[in-house]
Design an enzyme around this catalytic site. Structure first.
Site, short mmCIF file in Angstrom:
data_model
loop_
_atom_site.label_atom_id
_atom_site.label_comp_id
_atom_site.label_asym_id
_atom_site.label_seq_id
_atom_site.Cartn_x
_atom_site.Cartn_y
_atom_site.Cartn_z
N SER A 1 0.87 -1.16 0.00
CA SER A 1 0.00 0.00 0.00
C SER A 1 0.91 1.22 0.00
CB SER A 1 -0.88 -0.09 1.23
OG SER A 1 -1.58 1.09 1.40
N LYS B 1 -1.32 9.35 -9.59
CA LYS B 1 -1.98 8.32 -8.78
C LYS B 1 -3.31 8.00 -9.45
CE LYS B 1 -2.92 6.79 -4.13
NZ LYS B 1 -4.16 6.12 -4.42
S1 IVH Z 1 3.01 2.26 -6.37
C1 IVH Z 1 5.09 1.53 -3.81
N1 IVH Z 1 2.20 3.95 -8.18
O1 IVH Z 1 -2.35 3.51 -4.96
C2 IVH Z 1 3.78 1.12 -3.40
N2 IVH Z 1 0.58 2.98 -6.74
O2 IVH Z 1 -0.65 1.97 -3.20
C3 IVH Z 1 3.07 0.39 -4.48
N3 IVH Z 1 -1.73 3.67 -7.23
O3 IVH Z 1 -4.06 0.74 -4.66
C4 IVH Z 1 2.14 1.23 -5.26
N4 IVH Z 1 -1.25 5.01 -8.91
O4 IVH Z 1 -3.06 0.84 -6.97
C5 IVH Z 1 1.84 3.14 -7.17
N5 IVH Z 1 1.61 5.46 -9.86
C6 IVH Z 1 1.27 4.64 -8.85
C7 IVH Z 1 -0.07 4.50 -8.45
C8 IVH Z 1 -0.38 3.65 -7.38
C9 IVH Z 1 -2.21 4.51 -8.16
C10 IVH Z 1 -2.56 2.99 -6.23
C11 IVH Z 1 -2.30 1.55 -6.06
C12 IVH Z 1 -2.76 1.23 -4.66
C13 IVH Z 1 -2.77 2.55 -4.02
C14 IVH Z 1 -1.87 2.52 -2.86
#
Ligand code: IVH
Length: 690
Positions: free
Chosen positions: A83, A121
């Site tokens: 997360s 994000k």
């Molecule tokens: S990296 C490093 N990159 O945010 C931790 N997550 O993680 C791993 N999310 O439900 C996630 N855009 O699906 C990462 N550019 C992005 C992201 C992203 C959206 C979401 C991911 C997760 C939430 C928390």
């Protein structure tokens, strides 16, 4: 043995389809018409069916879905899916705070600036895609981070997820990223769903997440889903790149879609710049984002930082202020859709939210409006989460207007009562019916309701109803728009000169159409009853009614008890019929039709004793079928001589079950009635026994 030509052709087709998929889904620049694409696809599917030995897991035909699953299998992630921490501050301080914390943890307070990658994000659903020797073998949801669900079938339907990676991909690669939906795709999807009377998607995030969590892959296949990769899980046979930036580039080179909106940033000021710039761009980006993500660029530094509980210390989400605002409800209107569904809509004191002025917000349906207890005069929070239709999130109860307390002991009472949908349609005054599950309220005036005129006229003129040749959507639209026709009876007052004034309608075709209308005056009672478009009355029920009652006058007077004596009529259908004829407007319309010369001969027995593969069988449909709409399934059953009934009883031969089947399925199990899915029904229709 496979002939060489089939093999060559299959390979060529796959390559060709792959090229067109890329042009369509990634470049947004299709190079051939859809019909040509469909032809290629069909040919491939047929070749694979006749040559099963040529099937491969990365064939584009794998994308069309397959059989619904009973449940998802569990997947344990080889590398947990993490997360991400969120900076609470939505201004530039969020970036500074993250940078300061990192430098402290890395003991780099005096050193040069830390290098980051700033990404968007995405607001969708996180998934992991496992590629073994370049081929997509498994796709899973994040779940609790350690164990997720195997949603491979659903993910394979997403066109921009490659089924095979480029040649240089490592022997094992888990790509991680987000399934999302573009706003324009959602809009288009909802327009079509609305026209078909299907459920609408509430917003892109629910659209993406909801589709992937369906057991039936045919649902995901119909939804315009997309994917962006932003990270990795387990890998083998690959020496990892040194930086997150190089990792993103490598993913793109392997053939995975990577969002181009990312930058390498030094120090917190450049992070804050990206946050600000993307915030300004937000409404022009075709999909929803709820913030940006900062990641330490150096993988070595990432490893030094490590994790805390389920969150890496080297990444953070920096959000945007929610697109919410407060305003007041001026009125609650009720809109009538093309299928008669009633939707409460809050009329708002105009308010600026997420870049646009909002003056209407949907309350979805009566249940939702009641659950949120939105009332006239209330102060409410409205959200525009990139949604096509803004929605009311909640009522600020403290601000609800109350009557001054009287001198008795009772507390102050709200000025306005709880919202209730009207019992009559605001467009035509017909009474409102609740559907079985209670969520949808519908106007019963299909025949005369202006909101439903188009559908009613098309149904009335349809081949299996009054069979007026030459009346299609384009003509009906013009007839309504020009004020020539409001209800079916108006069709019989049309004149050739009036018709000739329509677009693309010469004198000759006008005469022809008048002839077709003329001819339709002579019909059968069964067709006439069917043409009225009474809810829940299909062709076979109409035939039974005609046979049993012999005249429209007798049918109009029938009560529920008399109706339920008929084989395939249960309480729900009986109520629809009684409700329809109880409506003064409908009786008037019928009188006008008969006055216009519509007539029929007495029903002959032969018309009711159906022949066909399903003769003598009674079916009950429940839930949403993967491909067929309920009406279509009903028509197929009736065309094959079967009956489609609304309620399960000992007389039921089969219950056909789709997604979200309700109490009818339980009832069928209780009674030990054979349960079919859509495929089973189609098999029966083809005359194959199941
Ligand atoms: S990296 C490093 N990159 O945010 C931790 N997550 O993680 C791993 N999310 O439900 C996630 N855009 O699906 C990462 N550019 C992005 C992201 C992203 C959206 C979401 C991911 C997760 C939430 C928390």
């Amino acid at each position: 043995m496979t002939d060489i030509s089939a093999k060559t052709r299959v390979e060529w087709l796959r390559r060709e389809i792959g090229i067109h998929d890329h042009a369509y889904y990634e470049l947004d620049a299709p190079t051939i018409p859809d019909s040509d694409y469909d032809a290629l696809f069909r040919e491939l599917r047929e070749l694979e069916a006749t040559h099963p030995e040529l099937a491969t897991p990365d064939s584009p035909t794998e994308r069309v879905g397959g059989r619904p699953l009973a449940q998802f299998a569990q997947v344990t992630h080889a590398v947990p899916m993490l997360s991400i921490q969120t900076e609470t501050d939505t201004n530039a301080y969020g970036a500074e705070h993250f940078d300061t914390r990192l430098r402290r943890e890395l003991d780099m307070t005096d050193a040069a600036e830390v290098e980051y990658v700033a990404e968007l994000k995405f607001d969708g659903l996180a998934v992991s895609l496992r590629y073994v020797n370049g081929v997509l073998t498994q796709g899973a949801t994040r779940g609790d981070g350690v164990t997720g669900e195997d949603v491979t079938q659903n993910l394979k339907t997403i066109r921009d997820i490659p089924l095979r990676l480029a040649e240089n991909a490592p022997p094992l690669l888990e790509a991680r990223g987000e399934v999302y939906m573009r706003r324009d795709d959602l809009l288009r999807y909802n327009e079509q769903a609305e026209a078909k009377g299907e459920k609408l998607l509430v917003n892109p995030r629910n659209g993406a997440a909801g589709s992937i969590r369906q057991l039936d892959p045919n649902i995901a296949a119909k939804r315009p889903l997309r994917f962006f990769a932003y990270g990795i899980g387990a890998t083998e046979g690959w020496s990892l790149p040194d930086t997150q930036k190089e990792l993103l580039d490598a993913l793109a080179i392997f053939g995975l879609p990577v969002c181009p909106h990312h930058v390498v940033a030094r120090g917190w000021r450049e992070l804050a710049d990206f946050h600000k710039r993307m915030g300004e761009e937000r409404s022009r980006i075709p999909f929803d984002i709820d913030g940006v993500v900062y990641k330490v660029n150096s993988i070595a530094l990432q490893n030094r930082l490590g994790f805390r509980s389920r969150e890496p210390r080297w990444a953070v989400a920096h959000k945007y202020p929610a697109e919410e605002a407060r305003t007041t409800v001026l009125a609650i209107d009720v809109q009538v859709g093309r299928t008669g569904a009633l939707t409460p809509v809050a009329k708002l004191q105009p308010v600026f939210v997420g870049g646009v002025t909002v003056s209407n917000a949907t309350l979805h349906n009566e249940e939702e409006a009641r659950r949120k207890d939105v009332r006239v005069g209330d102060t409410v929070i409205v959200r525009r989460a990139g949604d096509v239709i803004p929605e009311v999130v909640a009522v600020v109860l403290d601000a609800r207007p109350v009557q001054a307390a009287t001198d008795d002991l009772f507390a102050e009472a709200p000025v306005h009562p709880p919202f209730e949908l009207p019992d009559t349609c605001p467009q035509c005054g017909s009474h409102v019916e609740r559907e079985e599950d209670g969520a949808i309220a519908r106007c019963s005036g299909g025949l005369i309701c202006p909101a439903q005129a188009r559908g009613a006229l098309l149904h009335f003129a349809g081949r299996r109803a009054m069979d007026i040749e030459g009346i299609g959507d384009k003509i009906v639209d013009q007839l309504i728009k020009g004020g020539h026709v409001k209800t079916p009876a108006d069709l019989y007052t049309l004149t050739a000169p009036a018709l000739a004034s329509l677009d693309r309608m010469g004198e000759k075709s006008a005469e022809k159409l008048i002839g077709a209308i003329e001819k339709s005056r002579h019909t059968t009672l069964a067709r006439f009853i069917f043409a009225l478009g009474i809810r829940n009355v299909g062709e076979s029920t109409a035939r039974s009614l005609a046979y049993r009652f012999k005249s429209i006058a007798a049918l109009q007077e029938a009560d529920a008890a008399a109706l339920e004596k008929i084989d395939d009529i249960g309480p729900i259908v009986a109520e629809s019929i009684v409700g329809f004829f109880a409506e003064e407007h409908n009786r008037e319309e019928i009188a006008r039709l008969i006055g216009a010369g519509v007539h029929w001969e007495e029903q002959k027995e032969s018309e009711t004793s159906a022949t066909g593969t399903l003769a003598g069988m009674t079916f009950v449909l429940t839930g949403t079928l993967p491909n067929l709409k309920r009406e279509e399934a009903k028509e197929l059953i009736e065309a094959a001589g079967g009956k489609a009934s609304g309620s399960v009883s000992a007389k039921t031969s089969y219950v056909v079950v789709g997604e979200e089947a309700g109490s009818k399925l339980d009832r069928a199990r209780e009674l030990g009635i054979t349960i079919l899915d859509e495929a089973g029904l189609l098999q029966l229709l083809r005359g194959e026994s199941s």
